[in-house]
Design a protein around this motif. Structure first.
Motif, PDB file in Angstrom:
ATOM      1  N   ILE A 130       0.836  -1.204   0.000  1.00 19.26           N
ATOM      2  CA  ILE A 130       0.000   0.000   0.000  1.00 19.26           C
ATOM      3  C   ILE A 130       0.870   1.253   0.000  1.00 19.26           C
ATOM      4  O   ILE A 130       0.625   2.194  -0.767  1.00 19.26           O
ATOM      5  N   ALA A 131       1.905   1.270   0.843  1.00 20.35           N
ATOM      6  CA  ALA A 131       2.783   2.442   0.903  1.00 20.35           C
ATOM      7  C   ALA A 131       3.490   2.655  -0.433  1.00 20.35           C
ATOM      8  O   ALA A 131       3.580   3.795  -0.919  1.00 20.35           O
ATOM      9  N   ASN A 132       3.977   1.575  -1.040  1.00 16.11           N
ATOM     10  CA  ASN A 132       4.674   1.723  -2.320  1.00 16.11           C
ATOM     11  C   ASN A 132       3.755   2.234  -3.414  1.00 16.11           C
ATOM     12  O   ASN A 132       4.147   3.081  -4.223  1.00 16.11           O
ATOM     13  N   VAL A 133       2.534   1.731  -3.462  1.00 17.68           N
ATOM     14  CA  VAL A 133       1.593   2.164  -4.497  1.00 17.68           C
ATOM     15  C   VAL A 133       1.233   3.641  -4.310  1.00 17.68           C
ATOM     16  O   VAL A 133       1.220   4.413  -5.273  1.00 17.68           O
ATOM     17  N   ILE A 134       0.962   4.040  -3.078  1.00 19.75           N
ATOM     18  CA  ILE A 134       0.589   5.432  -2.816  1.00 19.75           C
ATOM     19  C   ILE A 134       1.741   6.375  -3.151  1.00 19.75           C
ATOM     20  O   ILE A 134       1.563   7.389  -3.833  1.00 19.75           O
ATOM     21  N   VAL A 135       2.943   6.034  -2.694  1.00 23.15           N
ATOM     22  CA  VAL A 135       4.095   6.897  -2.947  1.00 23.15           C
ATOM     23  C   VAL A 135       4.389   6.962  -4.444  1.00 23.15           C
ATOM     24  O   VAL A 135       4.654   8.041  -4.986  1.00 23.15           O
ATOM     25  N   PHE A 136       4.328   5.833  -5.126  1.00 25.12           N
ATOM     26  CA  PHE A 136       4.579   5.843  -6.565  1.00 25.12           C
ATOM     27  C   PHE A 136       3.562   6.729  -7.280  1.00 25.12           C
ATOM     28  O   PHE A 136       3.919   7.525  -8.146  1.00 25.12           O
ATOM     29  N   ALA A 186       4.818  14.221 -13.399  1.00 24.02           N
ATOM     30  CA  ALA A 186       4.085  14.476 -14.644  1.00 24.02           C
ATOM     31  C   ALA A 186       3.617  15.930 -14.731  1.00 24.02           C
ATOM     32  O   ALA A 186       3.598  16.510 -15.807  1.00 24.02           O
ATOM     33  N   THR A 187       3.236  16.492 -13.596  1.00 26.92           N
ATOM     34  CA  THR A 187       2.745  17.867 -13.601  1.00 26.92           C
ATOM     35  C   THR A 187       3.865  18.876 -13.371  1.00 26.92           C
ATOM     36  O   THR A 187       3.645  20.080 -13.517  1.00 26.92           O
ATOM     37  N   GLY A 188       5.035  18.396 -12.950  1.00 28.71           N
ATOM     38  CA  GLY A 188       6.143  19.310 -12.667  1.00 28.71           C
ATOM     39  C   GLY A 188       5.976  20.034 -11.356  1.00 28.71           C
ATOM     40  O   GLY A 188       6.570  21.080 -11.140  1.00 28.71           O
ATOM     41  N   SER A 189       5.181  19.492 -10.470  1.00 29.98           N
ATOM     42  CA  SER A 189       4.896  20.141  -9.197  1.00 29.98           C
ATOM     43  C   SER A 189       5.872  19.649  -8.120  1.00 29.98           C
ATOM     44  O   SER A 189       5.833  18.491  -7.712  1.00 29.98           O
TER      45      SER A 189
END
Length: 145
Positions: free
Chosen positions: A14-20, A28-31
């Motif tokens: 869960i942590a890996n999926v959320i962080v990824f 992708a947004t450059g934020s």
């Protein structure tokens, strides 16, 4: 101990999926803010993983001391897997850092992708070994209850 293993696997996934997802969205947004939030979530995920792993270590030591035969073997497999997983992570990450430090931008990106695949394979092997060890201990506990 079996449920503690499942908790470790679940927290890590869960942590890996959320962080990824957050890091990918930030990239992708450059934020920079979104990438920073992803870093904070990564640290929180590692803390949660550390807590459930510590609980698993305590349970595995208790089972290794109290059990016999397959139960003890399963607990030792769980403990050995936790130690070897950290060593394998250090080795993979060290190789990535050595290669990326001396590579150009496109080569570093390629090796980052190779590292990601190697890390996924390492995690799957670790999860499988943890589950096998926990199942061995659980079967022993059911038979001797």
């Amino acid at each position: 101990m079996f449920y503690a293993v499942l908790a470790v696997v679940a927290v890590r996934l869960i942590a890996n999926v959320i962080v990824f997802a957050v890091q990918f969205a930030g990239g992708a947004t450059g934020s920079a803010t979104t990438v920073g939030v992803g870093g904070v979530l990564g640290i929180l995920g590692l803390l949660a993983n550390g807590l459930v792993t510590l609980a698993l270590i305590v349970l595995a030591v208790m089972v290794a001391v109290q059990a016999s035969g397959r139960g003890r073997t399963g607990a030792i497999i769980v403990l050995a897997t936790l130690v070897l997983a950290v060593i394998a992570y250090w080795i993979l990450y060290g190789i990535l850092l050595l290669i990326a430090a001396n590579a150009d931008y496109s080569t570093a990106g390629l090796f980052s992708l190779i590292y990601l695949i190697a890390e996924i394979i390492r995690a799957l092997i670790v999860f499988a070994a943890l589950i096998v060890g926990a199942l061995m201990s659980r079967r022993w506990a059911k038979a001797n209850a």
